[in-house]
Enzyme design. Structure first.
Site, PDB file in Angstrom:
ATOM      1  CE  LYS A 162      -4.179   1.814   2.574  1.00  0.00           C
ATOM      2  NZ  LYS A 162      -4.997   1.456   4.091  1.00  0.00           N
ATOM      3  CB  SER A 199      -7.674   3.624   2.957  1.00  0.00           C
ATOM      4  OG  SER A 199      -6.972   2.885   4.459  1.00  0.00           O
ATOM      5  CB  SER A 232      -8.387   0.209   5.795  1.00  0.00           C
ATOM      6  OG  SER A 232      -8.838   1.692   5.875  1.00  0.00           O
TER       7      SER A 232
END
Length: 463
Positions: free
Chosen positions: A82, A159, A183
């Site tokens: 990420k 996210s 997330s």
């Protein structure tokens, strides 16, 4: 070695097995992975690929395997990050256009840990700007499309949107995400993959761009609980896991009867109950009860504001006073500015309440108990509707985050496991949660629970 097979959709354990057998080497695996990423039609999944680094790390892994000295079971297995974890020599953008402080001087601590286990970094994956949404939309780098979409494009969840989609598409076996309010677990649920969120302090966060310094944790999206266990060991600096498969016999599953079920979609509830029934047949004991602490967490946030909101505002308040908001996601800007309304007295109340609430529930987690409920009360929503209506976006985001954010506030660890699909073929999921520091028990139990929870009558690959 030449002629590496197609590794699309393989788990980390499966790739590790062929590397250990010597039928292919890590260079072939890396090249096949990079080719799969390049050929993927959804260009919003990866924001960058690390060709030179991947091939360098893969070549070193191939030598170690040839010499019979792999660093761990994951040596040579690809991993994606990420884009809020620092990678040396790369700019960390956290899904935004306004972060450009130059290339990182060093890898984030977690990147270093997995590199020390021999994992091969292949690239960075997309995310919600500043990790501040549970839906996964990104107006700057595009929104990765949920690969289970059939009627029209569905949200990936956030996210850690790119992390989940990359694993669901089979582009990588392992993708690392962060989890402040859900997330990791939310995108795992929306995309039909495994999502493990560690409890606070278990995995290092240094070198990761924060959202909430109090609530931030890291986690992994992968194709099996075994893979999550292997990554957890590497993240803690271990060459091999130090836990064994648990048992469902005698396991007590507390199923809350309050708040979690508000507005739940029928298929989510039905698939949860079916999975729960299979666990009972395997020896688990279900204890349905009201857990007042869950309502208390949400009531505290409604009255005084969210801890994540005030810490996110504090982190970004200087940026919000510049021209930067004009180049940011308007929805993220609105959420960040809302944190300014949380005053010192409210902050003190929130911070004092958190340890008290955690302590209140501590006796529940006695070594034979986990909490179980649906990860998200609904399946992945349609992207177009969310983009067209900011009020709908806000309402959907709050509902999406509701079940999981409770665990962050209470410092629970959690594993989201797919339970099946709704009538449109969209995944549903069950969340197993353990108390603070109870990760070993959670993961050991999840190893036993995964084949029972998963609905074997449905496919596991959206391709």
């Amino acid at each position: 070695m030449t002629g590496a097979p197609d590794f699309t959709g393989r788990s980390a354990l499966q790739i590790a097995a062929v590397l250990a057998a010597g039928t292919v080497d890590a260079v072939a695996v890396a090249d096949a992975t990079l080719k799969g990423i390049a050929d993927c039609p959804d260009k919003a999944v990866f924001t960058a690929t690390m060709l030179e680094r991947a091939r360098r790390e893969a070549a070193a892994s191939a030598v170690r395997h040839r010499d019979g000295r792999p660093l761990s079971l994951l040596d040579g297995v690809p991993v994606a990050w990420k884009d809020l974890f620092d990678l040396q020599g790369e700019v960390t953008r956290a899904g935004s256009l306004v972060l450009d402080d130059g290339a990182a001087d060093a890898d984030a601590a977690l990147v270093t840990r997995l590199a020390e286990a021999g994992m091969v970094t292949v690239g960075k994956v997309n995310m919600t700007e500043f990790a501040y949404s549970g839906l996964g939309l990104n107006p700057h780098y595009g929104t990765p499309v949920n690969p289970w979409s059939r009627d029209e494009p569905r949200a990936p969840g956030g996210s850690s949107s790119g992390s989940a989609v990359a694993v669901a598409l089979g582009l990588v076996p392992i993708a690392i995400g962060s989890d402040t309010g859900g997330s990791v677990r939310i995108p795992a649920a929306f995309n039909g993959v495994i999502g493990y969120k560690s409890s606070g302090g278990r995995w290092p966060l240094a070198g990761g761009f924060p959202l909430s310094r109090t609530l931030d944790t890291a986690g992994v999206l992968c194709r099996s609980v075994v893979d999550a266990v292997l990554v957890d060991a590497a993240a803690r600096g271990l060459a091999a896991p130090d836990l064994r498969r648990g048992s469902l016999k005698g396991l007590r599953l507390i199923v809350p009867t309050n708040v979690i079920w508000d507005g739940i979609e029928p298929a989510v509830a039905q698939n949860f109950e079916a999975a729960l029934a299979r666990m009972v047949l395997a020896g688990a004991i279900v204890d349905r009860r009201v857990l007042p602490s869950l309502d208390a967490v949400l009531a505290l946030s409604a009255k005084h504001g969210a801890l994540a909101a005030l810490e996110a505002y504090d982190l970004h308040k200087e940026r919000l006073a510049t021209e930067a908001p004009h180049r940011m996601d308007r929805r993220v800007v609105a959420r960040l500015r809302a944190g300014a309304a949380i005053g010192a007295a409210a902050e003190a109340t929130i911070r004092a309440a958190r340890p008290q609430m955690i302590a209140e529930l501590a006796p529940i987690f006695d070594g034979s108990t986990l909490i179980a409920f649906p990860t998200v009360p609904h399946v992945a929503p349609k992207i177009a509707a969310l983009e067209a209506d900011d009020d709908l976006f806000v309402a959907t985001n709050l509902k999406t985050l509701r079940n999981t954010l409770i665990g962050n506030f209470l410092d629970w660890c959690g594993v989201s496991i797919p339970t099946g699909f709704d009538a449109s073929g969209l995944p549903t999921a069950l969340l197993l949660s353990g108390g603070p520091g109870r990760d070993d028990h959670l993961l050991a139990t999840a190893l036993a629970a995964e084949p029972v929870i998963r609905d074997a009558t449905h496919q596991t690959d959206p391709r």
